[in-house]
Design an enzyme around this catalytic site. Sequence first.
Site, short mmCIF file in Angstrom:
data_model
loop_
_atom_site.label_atom_id
_atom_site.label_comp_id
_atom_site.label_asym_id
_atom_site.label_seq_id
_atom_site.Cartn_x
_atom_site.Cartn_y
_atom_site.Cartn_z
N GLN A 171 28.79 7.71 44.36
CA GLN A 171 29.39 8.18 45.62
C GLN A 171 30.91 8.08 45.52
OE1 GLN A 171 27.51 9.43 48.30
NE2 GLN A 171 29.54 10.08 48.99
N LYS A 226 21.21 9.77 51.96
CA LYS A 226 20.59 10.21 50.71
C LYS A 226 19.32 9.41 50.45
CE LYS A 226 24.88 11.96 48.92
NZ LYS A 226 26.11 11.78 48.15
N ASP A 263 24.60 16.39 41.15
CA ASP A 263 25.69 16.86 42.02
C ASP A 263 26.30 18.15 41.46
OD1 ASP A 263 26.09 15.38 44.32
OD2 ASP A 263 27.28 13.82 43.33
#
Length: 279
Positions: A96, A52, A119
Site C-alpha cells: 500500500q 481490500k 496492481d
Amino acid sequence: MLKLIDGKQLAQKRREEIKLAVEELKTQGITPGLAVILVGEDPASQVYVRNKEKACHEVGFYSEVHRLPADTSQEDLLNLIDRLNNDEKIHGLLVQLPVPKHIDEKAVIHAISPKKDVDGFLPENLGSLLIGEQAFEPCTPKGCIDLIKESGMEIAGKKAVVVGRSNIVGKPVAMMLLREHATVTICHSKTKNLKEELLAADIVVAAIGRANFITGDMIKDGAVVIDVGINRLPDGKMAGDVDRASLEGRDCWLTPVPGGVGPMTITMLMKNTLESATR
Ligand code: NDP
C-alpha cells in the site's frame, strides 16, 4: 437527462461473478490469495487496506495483511516481499502506497514479482499492455473501461479524451481505450485548448485531482464522462474532477463521486488476483 453510471452496483455484479469463479477454482484445489503489506499508520491507507481485506473475504479469497511499524527498514520490507513472491498460496501481492519517507518506493514496487503485480504498476505489465500482450491491467483504468461499456456506448470509432497522464491512471487508460479502437487524445497541464478538445469528445476520462474542474460547457451532448478524481473540499465533503451540478439536465452519462470509479478499483484488484490464480 443526466444518467449516472452506478459503480457500486456494477462492482457488486462483478464481485458476484468473481465469487462464482472462485467457487469453481476451489473445486480444483486452488484458492486465489492476495497479500497486502502496509507500512506505518497512514489513516487513509488503513481504510484502503481494510477495504481490500473485506473484498477478499467477500469473494472467497485467501488473504494476508502484513501491518508493519512505520520504522520498518527497507531491507526487512524487501525480505518480506521476497518471501511472499515465493509463497505459492499468494497469487497477488501489493504494498500500500505511500511508504514512509526512509523507504525507496520505486525499489519496493520493483521488488514485487511481475507475475504477482496485480496492481499492474510494474514496467513489465505496463509494457505488455502497450504492445498488446497479456498483462495485469492497472485496476482504476480497468474499472473505467468497464464503466464506459456499462453505459452501453460502443467504444470503437469514438473520440476519447483523457485528462491526466499519470502512470497509474491517465496513460494506461489511454492505452486501453486505444486497444478498444477509440481515437485517443491525452490532455495535461500544458494542453492549450482543453475546452476545445473536450467538446469534441464522445468519451471523457477525467483524472486530474482538481475538484469540479471540468464543467458542463466543456462537454458535448451524448458524451460518457468518467470521473476518476477524488478531492476533499474544505467542508470535508468529497468531490470529483467533474462539476456534476453543471451537467444536470444534460443528455450525458456520468460516473458519480463517490459511487463511480472508486468501488470498481478494488473489484478490479480482485479480478486481477483471480486471473493470476487461474494462470
Ligand atoms: P496525478 O497528480 O499523478 O496526475 C494528475 C494529472 O492531471 C497530471 O497529468 C497533470 O498534468 C494533469 N493536470 C493537472 N492540472 C491540470 C490542468 N489544469 N489541466 C489539465 N490537466 C491537468 O494524479 P493521479 O492520476 O494519480 O490521480 C488523479 C485523480 O484521480 C486524483 O484525484 C486521485 O485522487 C484520483 N484517483 C482515484 C482513484 C480511484 O480509485 N477512484 C485511483 C487513483 C487516483 P501534468 O502531467 O502536466 O502535471
